[in-house]
Design an enzyme around this catalytic site. Structure first.
Site, mmCIF file in Angstrom:
data_model
loop_
_atom_site.group_PDB
_atom_site.id
_atom_site.type_symbol
_atom_site.label_atom_id
_atom_site.label_comp_id
_atom_site.label_asym_id
_atom_site.label_seq_id
_atom_site.Cartn_x
_atom_site.Cartn_y
_atom_site.Cartn_z
ATOM 1 N N GLU A 177 8.022 -0.056 8.129
ATOM 2 C CA GLU A 177 6.746 0.542 7.738
ATOM 3 C C GLU A 177 5.801 0.706 8.930
ATOM 4 O OE1 GLU A 177 5.502 1.903 5.076
ATOM 5 O OE2 GLU A 177 3.383 1.938 5.628
ATOM 6 N N HIS B 293 10.696 -11.463 12.745
ATOM 7 C CA HIS B 293 9.681 -11.887 13.719
ATOM 8 C C HIS B 293 8.300 -12.025 13.074
ATOM 9 C CE1 HIS B 293 9.029 -7.421 15.050
ATOM 10 N NE2 HIS B 293 8.229 -7.730 14.086
ATOM 11 N N HIS B 294 8.185 -11.583 11.823
ATOM 12 C CA HIS B 294 6.946 -11.845 11.082
ATOM 13 C C HIS B 294 6.992 -13.221 10.433
ATOM 14 C CE1 HIS B 294 5.584 -7.586 11.226
ATOM 15 N NE2 HIS B 294 6.875 -7.364 11.305
ATOM 16 N N SER C 1 2.839 13.766 21.603
ATOM 17 C CA SER C 1 3.861 14.499 22.349
ATOM 18 C C SER C 1 3.656 16.011 22.256
ATOM 19 C CB SER C 1 5.264 14.158 21.834
ATOM 20 O OG SER C 1 5.504 12.781 21.934
ATOM 21 N N ASP D 156 7.594 27.866 3.655
ATOM 22 C CA ASP D 156 6.951 26.791 2.902
ATOM 23 C C ASP D 156 7.842 25.563 2.998
ATOM 24 O OD1 ASP D 156 5.594 25.150 0.919
ATOM 25 O OD2 ASP D 156 4.714 27.019 0.183
ATOM 26 N N SER E 54 5.685 8.449 -4.386
ATOM 27 C CA SER E 54 5.045 9.585 -3.738
ATOM 28 C C SER E 54 5.565 9.767 -2.313
ATOM 29 C CB SER E 54 3.530 9.372 -3.728
ATOM 30 O OG SER E 54 2.929 10.184 -2.757
ATOM 31 N N SER E 55 5.621 8.667 -1.558
ATOM 32 C CA SER E 55 6.055 8.773 -0.165
ATOM 33 C C SER E 55 7.516 9.174 -0.064
ATOM 34 C CB SER E 55 5.864 7.440 0.559
ATOM 35 O OG SER E 55 4.523 7.098 0.572
ATOM 36 N N ARG F 210 -6.923 -15.982 10.412
ATOM 37 C CA ARG F 210 -7.289 -14.750 9.714
ATOM 38 C C ARG F 210 -7.424 -15.035 8.219
ATOM 39 N NH1 ARG F 210 -1.515 -11.569 9.408
ATOM 40 N NH2 ARG F 210 -2.754 -10.061 8.276
ATOM 41 N N TRP G 4 -2.122 -8.197 1.556
ATOM 42 C CA TRP G 4 -1.344 -6.992 1.225
ATOM 43 C C TRP G 4 0.148 -7.289 1.231
ATOM 44 C CZ3 TRP G 4 2.101 -3.660 3.920
ATOM 45 C CH2 TRP G 4 2.388 -4.047 5.231
ATOM 46 N N HIS H 290 8.646 -4.098 8.414
ATOM 47 C CA HIS H 290 8.714 -3.716 9.815
ATOM 48 C C HIS H 290 8.972 -2.234 10.021
ATOM 49 C CE1 HIS H 290 7.862 -4.605 13.841
ATOM 50 N NE2 HIS H 290 8.782 -3.726 14.141
ATOM 51 N N THR I 276 10.279 2.143 23.568
ATOM 52 C CA THR I 276 8.844 2.409 23.532
ATOM 53 C C THR I 276 8.327 2.639 24.948
ATOM 54 O OG1 THR I 276 8.775 0.876 21.677
ATOM 55 C CG2 THR I 276 6.678 1.634 22.523
ATOM 56 N N TYR J 194 6.547 1.378 11.865
ATOM 57 C CA TYR J 194 6.964 2.571 12.617
ATOM 58 C C TYR J 194 6.755 3.841 11.811
ATOM 59 C CZ TYR J 194 8.394 -0.678 16.070
ATOM 60 O OH TYR J 194 8.343 -1.672 16.998
ATOM 61 N N HIS K 237 -8.395 -3.532 1.517
ATOM 62 C CA HIS K 237 -8.621 -2.765 2.754
ATOM 63 C C HIS K 237 -7.279 -2.405 3.389
ATOM 64 C CE1 HIS K 237 -9.863 -1.814 6.901
ATOM 65 N NE2 HIS K 237 -9.037 -2.763 7.319
ATOM 66 N N LYS L 243 9.018 6.093 26.088
ATOM 67 C CA LYS L 243 8.058 7.077 25.576
ATOM 68 C C LYS L 243 6.769 7.052 26.396
ATOM 69 C CE LYS L 243 8.157 8.236 21.348
ATOM 70 N NZ LYS L 243 9.246 9.080 20.868
#
Lengths: 531, 179
Positions: free
Chosen positions: A253, A300-301, A266, A104, A167-168, A448, A140, A251, A326, A255, A75, A329
């Site tokens: 990722e 921090h993870h 925006s 293009d 790909s990314s 979890r 994951w 991390h 943040t 963002y 998932h 924003k």
């Protein structure tokens, strides 16, 4: 003046399957990305439904724990790499050339390849569901040594991640090459719409972080099959090293998932507040600061792995620091709405909900960033609630807003506003019923990634599951609205929204197959209209 | 405006950057080792050569060293320290003994991985001799006494009054030299 990279310009559309398989047209590829993302959203969503069904009551009801863990793992991979990221890239493909007045993308063939890798990568990943030993079930995050116990699925997982990364990265290179080289003459970087800016910065994040993940998973692969000991303690390695490598990617990722959403709202909030975006330059700098800081907060993870106290403090303070840009924003979005002539069409509703709910997710993130309390919250449902607030009511709400906002431009028809509003309210209520109680579950200590739980957690889990099913069903309404809109409806004007600004609204709706083959003339008046 | 050139240049730079970042992922491995050596992050101990001719200057502090033993996963061995606690004076070498037994009917190679807690103490825990320096082969049913010869450095921070030395034996599937 506008002879560009791709040589085989057609005046007419290619037809049939060829149009889609061999497409080098940014709009077609954007459409493919968006359809693929929506499909994966439902595949990943179906897995979420299985998870919530199992958690509806304590005890084991429907699936065995191994399969449950597979669902949790796959998932996450599908929603991150299959739904949110491709949806963002799809929007970038469709809108960036239109927004900067380019005919293009810079590298149209690579564009085709970067899309068509995705279905194959997910075929690899999803095929593991039918394998001996089941799909990957180690989460994951793929922590060793647990992930090394994956059965036949293991190499499929690793190569799927490699392909998704490739790909990314190709998509990211394409976006940067386009924005740096193909802006309409006269458009400076600081005149670009914010959506373009956020995507440029996201692209740099992708290019800097995904190769590190690719390296990390390659090390996993060689550890399992080729006798290396990067993460194998018996051979002198250290499993914690993987966590450092993973979160060095992981991390940034988050963002990568969030910044395009910032860009989307925006664009939308100024359009429906009928006021220019407040603090454009500060928005650009805040986005860039968030991106740079995101490379210095990864541990921090990992507060509970046993870091030196100085390390814990450094990563705590660096994490707190991200709240500053943040906050800039969030205040800018609010200031944009302040005293605006606001109307609340569906894109605006989703955008306003984004600002509020993403901020809630941001605050729970700050709580998790405080080292001493993280020892209590770590690996509980509080974390699950946190990242679903920033990803579902954050990123996905923004993507929904974007879809409603630009659907008239894509299809040439207005969507059914009444149904759109129903979809919004159903989504808003159900997602909060789904995730808000999970804060309480986490604070009370529910871990979890476990299919069963203590009886004391039963009530909130049942509420959460009901919210989950409601959210899942509500999204079918979105599919109906999109199909209905594509089939017909009220004709959309070129400028489909009264307050919408930007070059994409200068071309007719639906946007013709080829646009801006001669770059638009950016007079001062046109440039002013961009904001 | 011919920007084909520009696109090529940008693309080439970005591809190069991608390759460099892939390399950076691998560079993190040695970087992490260096970082751990400096900070004692993963609790690994320090290997020294004992100078027998040197006059020993012993601190009069008394440090409590506790010994711990673990077996990882399904390795069919037992591991017990012969002494649970020792009182040591920093600056002097001591010997501790662990007993390891292979309770399986097959020969197995294992590798002990040390860890010192609190982390900061690992920077001051020095070993001249240890069964963890090499792979250990135990024949079926064999029992072995294994020695670790260690010294606690005199520079051990004042606030550390006791520390734990822990060993975990891992099964070695790929017999590789480590130290």
């Amino acid at each position: 003046m506008s002879t560009l990279a791709h040589d085989d310009h057609h005046d007419h559309k290619p037809t049939g399957l060829k149009r889609w398989f061999f497409s080098t047209n940014h709009k077609d590829i954007g459409t493919l990305y968006l359809i693929f993302a929506l499909t994966m959203f439902f595949v990943g969503g179906a897995m979420a439904m299985i998870i919530r069904a199992e958690l509806f009551q304590p005890g084991l009801q429907f699936v065995d724990p191994q399969f449950y863990n597979s669902m949790v793992t796959v998932h996450a991979l599908i929603m991150i790499f299959g739904a949110v990221m491709p949806a963002g890239v799809g929007l970038a493909n469709w809108m960036i050339p239109l927004m900067i007045g380019a005919p293009d993308m810079a590298l149209p063939r690579m564009n085709n390849m970067s899309f068509w890798i995705l279905p194959f990568a997910f075929a690899l990943l999803l095929s593991t569901l039918f394998m001996d030993g089941g799909a990957p079930a180690g989460g994951w995050t793929m922590y060793p040594p647990l992930v090394l116990q994956t059965g036949d699925a293991f190499p499929f997982l690793i190569f799927a991640v490699h392909f998704l990364g490739i790909s990314s990265i190709m998509g990211a290179i394409n976006i940067i090459a386009t924005v740096f080289n193909m802006r309409a003459p006269g458009m400076t970087l600081m005149q670009m719409p914010l959506f373009v800016w956020t995507w440029v910065i996201t692209s740099f994040l992708l290019i800097a972080s995904l190769p590190v993940l690719a390296g990390g998973v390659t090390m996993l692969l060689t550890d399992k099959y080729f006798g290396t000991s990067f993460f194998d303690a018996a051979g002198g390695g250290d499993p914690v090293l993987f966590q450092h490598i993973f979160w060095f990617f992981g991390h940034p990722e988050v963002y990568i998932l969030a910044l395009p959403a910032f860009g989307i709202v925006s664009q939308i909030i100024p359009a429906f507040a009928r006021k220019p975006l407040f603090g454009y330059a500060s928005m650009v700098y805040a986005t860039a600061s968030i991106a740079i800081l995101s490379f210095f907060v990864w541990a921090h993870h990992m507060f509970t792995v046993g870091l030196p106290i100085k390390g814990e403090l450094f990563f705590m303070y660096a994490t707190m620091l991200i709240a500053v840009p943040t906050g800039v924003k969030v205040f800018n979005w609010i200031a944009t709405m302040w005293k605006g002539s606001m109307t609340f069409e569906t894109p605006m509703l989703f955008s306003v909900a984004f600002v509020i709910l993403f901020t809630i997710g941001g605050f729970s993130g700050l709580m998790l960033g405080i080292t001493p309390v993280d020892f209590q919250y770590h690996d509980t449902y509080f974390v699950v609630a946190h990242f679903h607030y920033v990803l579902l009511t954050g990123a996905i709400f923004a993507l929904m807003a974007a879809a409603y906002y630009w659907l008239p431009k894509w299809t040439g028809f207005m969507y059914d506003e009444r149904l759109g509003k129903i979809h919004f309210w159903l989504s808003l209520i159900s997602s909060n019923v789904l995730f808000f109680p999970q804060h309480f579950l986490g604070l009370a200590g529910m871990p979890r990634r476990i299919p069963d739980y203590n009886i004391q957690f039963a009530d909130f889990n049942m509420i959460s599951s009901i919210g989950g099913f409601a959210y899942g069903i509500s999204q079918l309404l979105f599919v109906y609205i999109v199909i209905k809109c594509a089939m017909g409806g009220k004709k959309a004007r070129a400028r489909s929204w009264e307050g919408a600004k930007g070059l994409e609204w200068e071309v007719p709706s639906p946007a013709p197959f080829h646009t801006f083959e001669t770059p638009p003339k950016l007079t001062k008046k046109v440039l002013e209209s961009l904001y | 405006m011919d920007n084909k050139k520009g696109i090529k240049k940008t693309t080439a730079r970005l591809v190069l950057f991608t390759v460099l970042m892939f390399g950076f992922g691998y560079a993190l491995v040695p970087l992490y080792d260096v970082f751990c050596k400096i900070t004692g992050l993963n609790g690994k101990t320090i290997r020294v050569t004992e100078n027998l001719n040197k006059e020993v200057i012993v601190s009069n502090r008394s440090i409590k060293v506790q010994f711990d033993a673990n077996i990882n996963g399904d390795l069919p061995w037992t591991l017990t320290p012969n002494q649970r606690v020792m009182r040591v004076q920093p600056g002097k070498f001591y010997e501790a003994v662990y007993t390891v037994k292979n309770i399986n009917d097959r020969d197995i190679v294992g590798q002990a991985i040390p860890s010192v807690s609190p982390q900061v103490a690992s920077l001051y825990f020095k070993k001249a001799e240890c069964f963890c320096f090499v792979n250990q082969l135990l024949k079926a049913g064999e029992t072995k006494e294994m020695v670790v010869r260690f010294e606690v450095d005199k520079e051990l921070p004042e606030d550390v009054a006791e520390l734990t030395l822990s060993y975990t034996f891992f099964r070695v599937k790929k017999v590789a030299a480590i130290n």
